[in-house]
Design an enzyme around this catalytic site. Structure first.
Site, short mmCIF file in Angstrom:
data_model
loop_
_atom_site.label_atom_id
_atom_site.label_comp_id
_atom_site.label_asym_id
_atom_site.label_seq_id
_atom_site.Cartn_x
_atom_site.Cartn_y
_atom_site.Cartn_z
N ASP A 49 108.83 4.05 72.00
CA ASP A 49 108.44 5.38 71.51
C ASP A 49 109.69 6.21 71.18
O ASP A 49 109.58 7.33 70.68
CB ASP A 49 107.51 6.10 72.49
CG ASP A 49 108.18 6.44 73.81
OD1 ASP A 49 109.30 5.94 74.06
OD2 ASP A 49 107.60 7.21 74.59
N SER A 50 110.88 5.63 71.41
CA SER A 50 112.12 6.24 70.89
C SER A 50 112.01 6.35 69.37
O SER A 50 112.76 7.10 68.74
CB SER A 50 113.34 5.40 71.28
OG SER A 50 113.13 4.03 71.00
N ASP A 56 105.17 -0.04 72.98
CA ASP A 56 105.38 1.01 73.99
C ASP A 56 104.19 1.99 73.95
O ASP A 56 103.83 2.47 72.88
CB ASP A 56 106.68 1.75 73.64
CG ASP A 56 107.36 2.34 74.85
OD1 ASP A 56 106.90 2.12 75.97
OD2 ASP A 56 108.39 3.03 74.64
N LYS A 103 104.43 -1.80 77.22
CA LYS A 103 105.29 -1.18 78.25
C LYS A 103 104.75 0.21 78.52
O LYS A 103 104.26 0.87 77.58
CB LYS A 103 106.74 -1.10 77.77
CG LYS A 103 107.65 -0.33 78.75
CD LYS A 103 109.11 -0.43 78.37
CE LYS A 103 109.57 0.62 77.40
NZ LYS A 103 109.38 2.02 77.83
N GLU A 162 105.55 3.88 81.15
CA GLU A 162 106.49 4.53 82.07
C GLU A 162 105.79 4.94 83.37
O GLU A 162 104.62 5.36 83.33
CB GLU A 162 107.10 5.77 81.40
CG GLU A 162 107.96 5.44 80.21
CD GLU A 162 108.60 6.66 79.55
OE1 GLU A 162 108.47 7.78 80.10
OE2 GLU A 162 109.22 6.50 78.50
N GLU A 210 115.99 2.45 83.93
CA GLU A 210 116.80 3.31 83.04
C GLU A 210 117.58 4.36 83.84
O GLU A 210 117.02 5.07 84.68
CB GLU A 210 115.88 4.02 82.02
CG GLU A 210 116.69 4.92 81.07
CD GLU A 210 115.97 5.33 79.80
OE1 GLU A 210 114.85 4.86 79.55
OE2 GLU A 210 116.56 6.15 79.06
O1 KIV Z 1 111.37 3.83 73.82
C1 KIV Z 1 112.37 3.14 74.08
O2 KIV Z 1 113.18 2.81 73.21
C2 KIV Z 1 112.55 2.72 75.47
C3 KIV Z 1 113.85 2.04 75.82
C4 KIV Z 1 114.88 3.08 76.04
C5 KIV Z 1 113.71 1.14 76.96
O3 KIV Z 1 111.72 2.94 76.27
#
Ligand code: KIV
Length: 281
Positions: free
Chosen positions: A47-48, A86, A116, A118, A185
């Site tokens: 989600d970056s 994500d 993934k 969080e 992280e």
């Molecule tokens: O969203 C992302 O790019 C991430 C990485 C920093 C692991 O969660």
């Protein structure tokens, strides 16, 4: 390089194999293609995306639809790497039912191999339900960008003995809930090492030192394509911004000075047809 798709089982088996797991982010066809061809083990459609591609100030605004749009592009491209979708903020933290439903969408519509999310022990029940529904889950603890404001900003986590103990509990809870690996992280290296030694599943570090089972970076950070800030834990392997800016400046100059296009960039016509055209005027 062979042409066999990496599975979550392959990633789990890499624990204690002596070969560190490599993971990068990708959000579209060209970057997924380059990273996959280079042989990276895991591609995370993170989600970056919100910050490095869509221009949001943080990751909180990213929607399921935006994630799916990019996950589809990456999973369509990748032949070898494991593709992780994500889960964006709001897609899994309001109810377990919604989390399972959205995780299924990542697989069914996005064609991701797994997801993934969080969070530590507070997410354990959610992870358990998603795993039971058939979607493998990678955990993410330490600095969790979606809830960075609750953590007091983008800060290193687990610096006190108490906080480190809590992180260890989080990691254990995620392992027990069925995660196949966990991203650590912005955690002090000795704490990440301790967590890595305590788990039977691999840890993937970002700002968590050398002792994790693998490493991940945001691709746009490591190739110098994101200009707002560079976290301390990023090693820049290239400066793509500089290369692209120079190319664009040269193009503008060439066009304005009449140096582009040259004859080799232009199409010519057969002289007979040319004559016929001239007769039209
Ligand atoms: O969203 C992302 O790019 C991430 C990485 C920093 C692991 O969660």
């Amino acid at each position: 390089m062979g042409n066999s798709k990496t599975s979550v089982v392959d990633i789990k088996n890499r624990k204690n194999s002596g070969k560190a797991i490599t993971m990068l982010t990708a959000y579209d066809y060209p970057w997924a293609l380059l990273a996959d061809r280079a042989g990276v083990d895991i591609l995370l459609v993170g989600d970056s995306l919100g910050m490095v591609v869509l221009g949001y100030p943080d990751t909180v605004s990213v929607t399921m639809e935006e994630m799916l749009h990019h996950i589809k592009a990456v999973s369509r491209t990748v032949k070898n790497a494991l593709v992780i979708g994500d889960m964006p903020f709001g897609s899994y933290n309001t109810s377990i039912e919604k989390a399972v439903e959205n995780a299924n969408r990542m697989m069914k519509e996005g064609r991701a191999d797994c997801i993934k999310l969080e969070g530590g022990k507070t997410m354990a029940k959610t992870v358990e339900a998603i795993v039971k529904s058939g979607t493998p889950v990678q955990g993410h603890i330490g600095l969790t960008p979606q809830t960075a404001s609750a953590l007091g900003g983008f800060k290193v986590q687990g610096k006190s003995a108490r906080a480190a103990k809590a992180l260890l509990k989080d990691a254990k809870a995620l392992e027990d809930a069925g995660c196949f690996s966990i991203v650590l992280e912005a955690i002090p290296a000795p704490i990440a090492e301790k967590i890595t030694q305590s788990l039977s599943i691999p840890t993937i570090g970002i700002g968590a030192g050398i002792h994790c089972d693998g490493q991940v970076l945001v691709t746009h950070d490591m190739v110098g394509l994101f200009d707002r800030f560079v976290p301390k834990f990023v090693k820049q392997y290239a400066n793509i911004s500089e290369t692209v800016s120079a190319a664009i400046a040269e193009y503008i100059e060439d066009v304005q000075k009449g140096n582009f296009p040259e004859e080799k960039h232009s199409f010519i016509m057969d002289s007979e047809e040319m004559e016929k055209i001239q007769q039209l005027y």
